[in-house]
Write an enzyme that holds these catalytic residues in place. Sequence first.
Site, PDB file in Angstrom:
ATOM      1  N   SER A  14       0.620  -1.158   0.019  1.00  0.00           N
ATOM      2  CA  SER A  14      -0.168   0.126   0.128  1.00  0.00           C
ATOM      3  C   SER A  14       0.925   1.284   0.010  1.00  0.00           C
ATOM      4  O   SER A  14       1.894   1.272  -0.582  1.00  0.00           O
ATOM      5  CB  SER A  14      -0.950  -0.204   1.205  1.00  0.00           C
ATOM      6  OG  SER A  14      -1.776   1.159   1.242  1.00  0.00           O
ATOM      7  N   HIS A  41      -2.551  -0.758  -3.223  1.00  0.00           N
ATOM      8  CA  HIS A  41      -3.630   0.167  -3.108  1.00  0.00           C
ATOM      9  C   HIS A  41      -2.693   1.227  -3.601  1.00  0.00           C
ATOM     10  O   HIS A  41      -1.841   1.576  -3.088  1.00  0.00           O
ATOM     11  CB  HIS A  41      -3.687   0.347  -1.630  1.00  0.00           C
ATOM     12  CG  HIS A  41      -4.095  -0.693  -0.797  1.00  0.00           C
ATOM     13  ND1 HIS A  41      -4.257  -0.951   0.623  1.00  0.00           N
ATOM     14  CD2 HIS A  41      -4.953  -1.681  -1.343  1.00  0.00           C
ATOM     15  CE1 HIS A  41      -5.050  -1.969   0.921  1.00  0.00           C
ATOM     16  NE2 HIS A  41      -5.088  -2.348   0.000  1.00  0.00           N
ATOM     17  N   ASP A 134      -4.843  -4.497   5.786  1.00  0.00           N
ATOM     18  CA  ASP A 134      -5.272  -5.454   4.680  1.00  0.00           C
ATOM     19  C   ASP A 134      -4.173  -6.416   4.349  1.00  0.00           C
ATOM     20  O   ASP A 134      -2.962  -5.921   4.324  1.00  0.00           O
ATOM     21  CB  ASP A 134      -5.392  -4.584   3.303  1.00  0.00           C
ATOM     22  CG  ASP A 134      -6.033  -5.186   2.270  1.00  0.00           C
ATOM     23  OD1 ASP A 134      -6.638  -6.418   2.365  1.00  0.00           O
ATOM     24  OD2 ASP A 134      -5.891  -4.837   1.053  1.00  0.00           O
TER      25      ASP A 134
END
Length: 296
Positions: A14, A41, A134
Amino acid sequence: MKKEDFPIVGIGASAGGLEALQELISAIPKGTHMAFVVIQHFDPTHARATAEILARATKMPVSAIKNNLRVEPRHVYVIQPNTVVTLSSGVLKSSVRPKLHPEPPDAIDIFFKSLADDQKERAIGIILSGTGSDGTSGIRAIKGTGGIAIAQEPKSAASAGMPQSAVSSGVIDIVAPPRDIAHELARMSSRLQTRDLFFETLSHELRTPLNSILLWAQMIRRGMANPEQVKRAAEMIEQSAKAQEKLIDDLLDVSRIMSGKLSLEKVDVELRTVVQKALESIRPATKLRFKYPAQG
């Protein structure tokens, strides 16, 4: 190792993850027999740059993920913005996210869980730099199906949230900086290829005593052997059965060694004696094969 039989590595990242991705991908040797799927992400200002940047960091082909894309070893696949990716029967499935939810907070979990379901023990999950948690649920799923769970050392991450969450889950097998993770992957690939070659060789060796037993049994059943030959056949069947038993014991020992339940001890052997015994075990059956060709 069969062409279609290779580990698939899911890599989740991310915020701050691009630098870690570059470091990881650039350090993976080209010959590593694995496929790599990057789930990131995206920063909206750099959303389309990841595949281009990674392509400059490795000699492996780097592709943006499209729907129904079959995974191949020694390739890198990168998720596209505003999509969700899963894996089914070794094929990447990509679907567009609704505009109201352009970047799902669980995109890594979604892919990792599908990776675990599809690849079982051949699944490898890696959590790199990123905020939030996540990937933690997905990494548990990978570990639960016999796969390997890896996380970047939180201290080496630009954003430690995701790798720290993964480490705190208690299921991580390896915690290391990205470059060291790459080296671990190369070692895993080498071990897997060596193991698969061993089992291919073992399969051939298991057939050798079986062929001897079947040939002798065939001769007896067809009434092609005299009493002396029947006696000799019984001796050779017993000898071949013992050879089969020894091979099975050796296979069990290999299993114990791989699980750490048995250690190796080196001993000297007389190679000539080993070869002579091997030749003696197959010579009678070989002679019979030529004397009494198998009939349909």
